[in-house]
Design an enzyme around this catalytic site. Structure first.
Site, PDB file in Angstrom:
ATOM      1  N   GLU A 272       0.827  -1.206   0.000  1.00 50.18           N
ATOM      2  CA  GLU A 272       0.000   0.000   0.000  1.00 50.18           C
ATOM      3  C   GLU A 272       0.865   1.261   0.000  1.00 50.18           C
ATOM      4  O   GLU A 272       0.477   2.301  -0.533  1.00 50.18           O
ATOM      5  CB  GLU A 272      -0.904  -0.020   1.239  1.00 50.18           C
ATOM      6  CG  GLU A 272      -2.298   0.478   0.959  1.00 50.18           C
ATOM      7  CD  GLU A 272      -3.252   0.181   2.094  1.00 50.18           C
ATOM      8  OE1 GLU A 272      -3.764  -0.953   2.156  1.00 50.18           O
ATOM      9  OE2 GLU A 272      -3.490   1.063   2.930  1.00 50.18           O
ATOM     10  N   HIS A 301       7.688 -26.653   0.880  1.00 46.14           N
ATOM     11  CA  HIS A 301       7.115 -27.786   0.151  1.00 46.14           C
ATOM     12  C   HIS A 301       5.989 -27.321  -0.758  1.00 46.14           C
ATOM     13  O   HIS A 301       5.086 -28.090  -1.091  1.00 46.14           O
ATOM     14  CB  HIS A 301       6.621 -28.837   1.153  1.00 46.14           C
ATOM     15  CG  HIS A 301       7.736 -29.362   1.997  1.00 46.14           C
ATOM     16  ND1 HIS A 301       8.502 -30.456   1.646  1.00 46.14           N
ATOM     17  CD2 HIS A 301       8.273 -28.884   3.153  1.00 46.14           C
ATOM     18  CE1 HIS A 301       9.433 -30.651   2.566  1.00 46.14           C
ATOM     19  NE2 HIS A 301       9.325 -29.708   3.494  1.00 46.14           N
ATOM     20  N   LYS A 415     -13.058   2.162  -1.691  1.00 46.12           N
ATOM     21  CA  LYS A 415     -14.004   2.525  -0.617  1.00 46.12           C
ATOM     22  C   LYS A 415     -15.162   3.336  -1.201  1.00 46.12           C
ATOM     23  O   LYS A 415     -16.326   3.140  -0.867  1.00 46.12           O
ATOM     24  CB  LYS A 415     -13.299   3.352   0.465  1.00 46.12           C
ATOM     25  CG  LYS A 415     -12.345   2.539   1.343  1.00 46.12           C
ATOM     26  CD  LYS A 415     -11.813   3.383   2.497  1.00 46.12           C
ATOM     27  CE  LYS A 415     -10.806   2.625   3.331  1.00 46.12           C
ATOM     28  NZ  LYS A 415     -10.314   3.337   4.500  1.00 46.12           N
TER      29      LYS A 415
HETATM   30  O1  PA5 Z   1      -3.151   1.978   5.833  1.00 41.86           O
HETATM   31  C1  PA5 Z   1      -4.243   2.440   5.587  1.00 41.86           C
HETATM   32  O2  PA5 Z   1      -4.467   3.655   5.636  1.00 41.86           O
HETATM   33  C2  PA5 Z   1      -5.427   1.560   5.237  1.00 41.86           C
HETATM   34  O3  PA5 Z   1      -5.077   0.273   4.954  1.00 41.86           O
HETATM   35  C3  PA5 Z   1      -6.417   1.557   6.385  1.00 41.86           C
HETATM   36  O4  PA5 Z   1      -5.827   1.062   7.538  1.00 41.86           O
HETATM   37  C4  PA5 Z   1      -7.663   0.735   6.077  1.00 41.86           C
HETATM   38  O5  PA5 Z   1      -8.180   1.067   4.822  1.00 41.86           O
HETATM   39  C5  PA5 Z   1      -8.719   0.971   7.137  1.00 41.86           C
HETATM   40  O6  PA5 Z   1      -9.006   2.339   7.229  1.00 41.86           O
HETATM   41  P1  PA5 Z   1      -9.604   2.992   8.501  1.00 41.86           P
HETATM   42  O7  PA5 Z   1      -8.650   2.809   9.643  1.00 41.86           O
HETATM   43  O8  PA5 Z   1      -9.803   4.409   8.158  1.00 41.86           O
HETATM   44  O9  PA5 Z   1     -10.894   2.285   8.783  1.00 41.86           O
END
Ligand code: PA5
Length: 447
Positions: A272, A301, A415
């Site tokens: 990410e 394996h 989202k």
């Molecule tokens: O790293 C990030 O920003 C995302 O992966 C969020 O953790 C994830 O989308 C969840 O978002 P939120 O904490 O706003 O619910």
């Protein structure tokens, strides 16, 4: 004090022909990244030493929860879930007496099974969302609120919020309902938040020493701030150099079940943060390494054949443990079978370590670059240090790649599309955009 040792020998061209040679240009990139990192404000870097004020509150809340409840259920996803899972799986020895559950997915079968199995009177829910508007987490929270109401239980007795100081629906609800709330600092994004209340409260509830976790992280902050002999910068450099020569896959291979979920957490952090369409100058670059989650010995394996003989497109990182918290001796048995006699009298710990060294050898013999990170043992200090090491390495890699490490527009897009599909008002335009995609053809659907 438990220690982490970083060994990059097997990534270097002197040992493996597909490895790396660090040129003066690479040295210059390292230097530049180091100066930039020094100058940059990065929220997660304040976490190891900057939370003294709230630590007592977290520890007090945790001990109260541990006294009154048997189940602690985190409702959250992504950065709000993967860290708590990784730390719990790493440190849990089965003696905390707390049934720790993380509900990240919204699979109805799984949710129903979990919720039906809970004695609500003995359950505390921790709703964790930075944005306070993630559909998965909000839907779970709404469901739990309904369940508590039906059972005649007070929301304030069974729910704690961890969220932004003021933004988002969770902050609003928490304020209105009077929920105990822990604040996720503005400048700390989800995937960098494990060492904030997001991860510290669940860890403390399960009886782990969160001060020691933070000490491990603080120690690693020193190590990864060094100008020379900086393992996070080197880990990043090797991967960035790898990407330039088509080694886009980063395989994380812990040789310890306790570290299995560190791979999941790392996969999110790495993917990410570093998978980006544009660079900091707005140029379209479509860059990013692909993390791969594996577990030694299990995946030896299953996937190692590909790693040893497939394309030269991977860098493998082993996580190795020096001293296991428990070991088991393999007794001598079936003495009439000479072929297995060598195992008798050894321990499973010895076998697991030998398997790791054997895979490392197989990769080196096949000229495949790999890195080994050894934890002297798995404890709070080393886990805090390990997480922080990867956070620093990710920040260095983003710096070297010239991208924004800390945003996630691709996740946000998904989202928004979910909002549109689920009929949220204000997202009608997005729904039209989605409907405008080329129509599916019957001929490409088979039954
Ligand atoms: O790293 C990030 O920003 C995302 O992966 C969020 O953790 C994830 O989308 C969840 O978002 P939120 O904490 O706003 O619910």
């Amino acid at each position: 004090m438990s220690r982490l040792v970083f060994d990059f020998n097997n990534a270097m061209a002197q040992r493996v022909s597909h490895g790396f040679e660090i040129t003066s240009n690479d040295e210059a990139m390292l230097k530049k990244a180091h100066s930039a990192m020094k100058a940059k404000e990065m929220g997660f870097r304040s976490l190891p030493t900057g939370q003294e004020e709230i630590l007592d509150d977290i520890i007090a809340a945790a001990s109260d929860i541990a006294e009154r409840f048997n189940n602690f259920v985190v409702l959250g996803i992504g950065g709000s879930a993967l860290g708590p899972i990784a730390v719990h799986r790493a440190l849990d020895t089965g003696h905390s007496g707390m049934n720790f559950i993380v509900e990240d997915n919204v699979d109805p079968e799984r949710l129903k099974r979990t919720f039906d199995g809970l004695d609500l009177k003995k359950t505390m829910f921790n709703v964790v969302t930075k944005s306070g508007k993630t559909s998965e987490t909000m839907a779970q929270m709404m469901t739990v609120a309904g369940m508590l109401k039906k059972a005649g239980l007070k929301l304030t007795d069974h729910m704690i919020a961890t969220t932004d100081k003021q933004n988002g629906n969770l902050a609003l609800i928490a304020k209105k309902e009077g929920l105990k709330t822990f604040v996720l600092p503005d400048s700390v994004g989800g995937r960098f938040s494990e060492l904030s209340p997001v991860g510290l409260l669940p860890a403390a509830v399960c009886g782990h020493n969160i001060r020691s976790m933070l000490e491990g992280a603080a120690h690693m902050d020193e190590v990864c701030s060094r100008k020379d002999k900086n393992p996070a910068a080197m880990f990043a450099l090797l991967h960035v150099m790898g990407m330039k020569k088509g080694m886009n896959l980063s395989v994380m291979m812990p040789y310890a079940d306790s570290l299995k979920y560190i791979s999941d957490w790392y996969a999110q952090l790495w993917a990410e943060s570093l998978g980006k369409k544009v660079d900091l100058n707005g140029n379209v670059v479509f860059v990013g390494p692909t993390p791969i989650k594996t577990l030694g010995v299990t995946d030896q394996h299953s996937q190692v054949q590909l790693y040893v003989e497939g394309p030269f497109d991977k860098i493998v990182t082993f996580l190795k443990v020096d001293k296991f918290r428990n070991d088991l001796e393999i007794p001598a048995a079936f003495e009439y079978v000479d072929d297995i006699a060598f195992l008798g009298g050894k321990t499973f710990g010895q076998l697991l370590k030998a398997e790791q060294s054997a895979t490392e050898y197989a990769l080196v013999a096949a000229n495949r670059p790999n890195i080994t990170i050894t934890l002297s043992e798995v404890d709070e200090f080393s886990v805090g240090a390990l997480l922080y090491f990867f956070e620093m390495a990710t920040a260095y890699a983003g710096e070297m790649m010239g991208i924004n490490t800390f945003d996630q527009p691709g996740v946000e897009e998904g989202k928004l599309a979910t909002f549109a599909l689920m009929g949220k008002s204000g997202f009608e335009e997005k729904k039209l955009q989605m409907d405008a995609l080329p129509k599916r053809k019957e001929k490409w659907i088979m039954q």
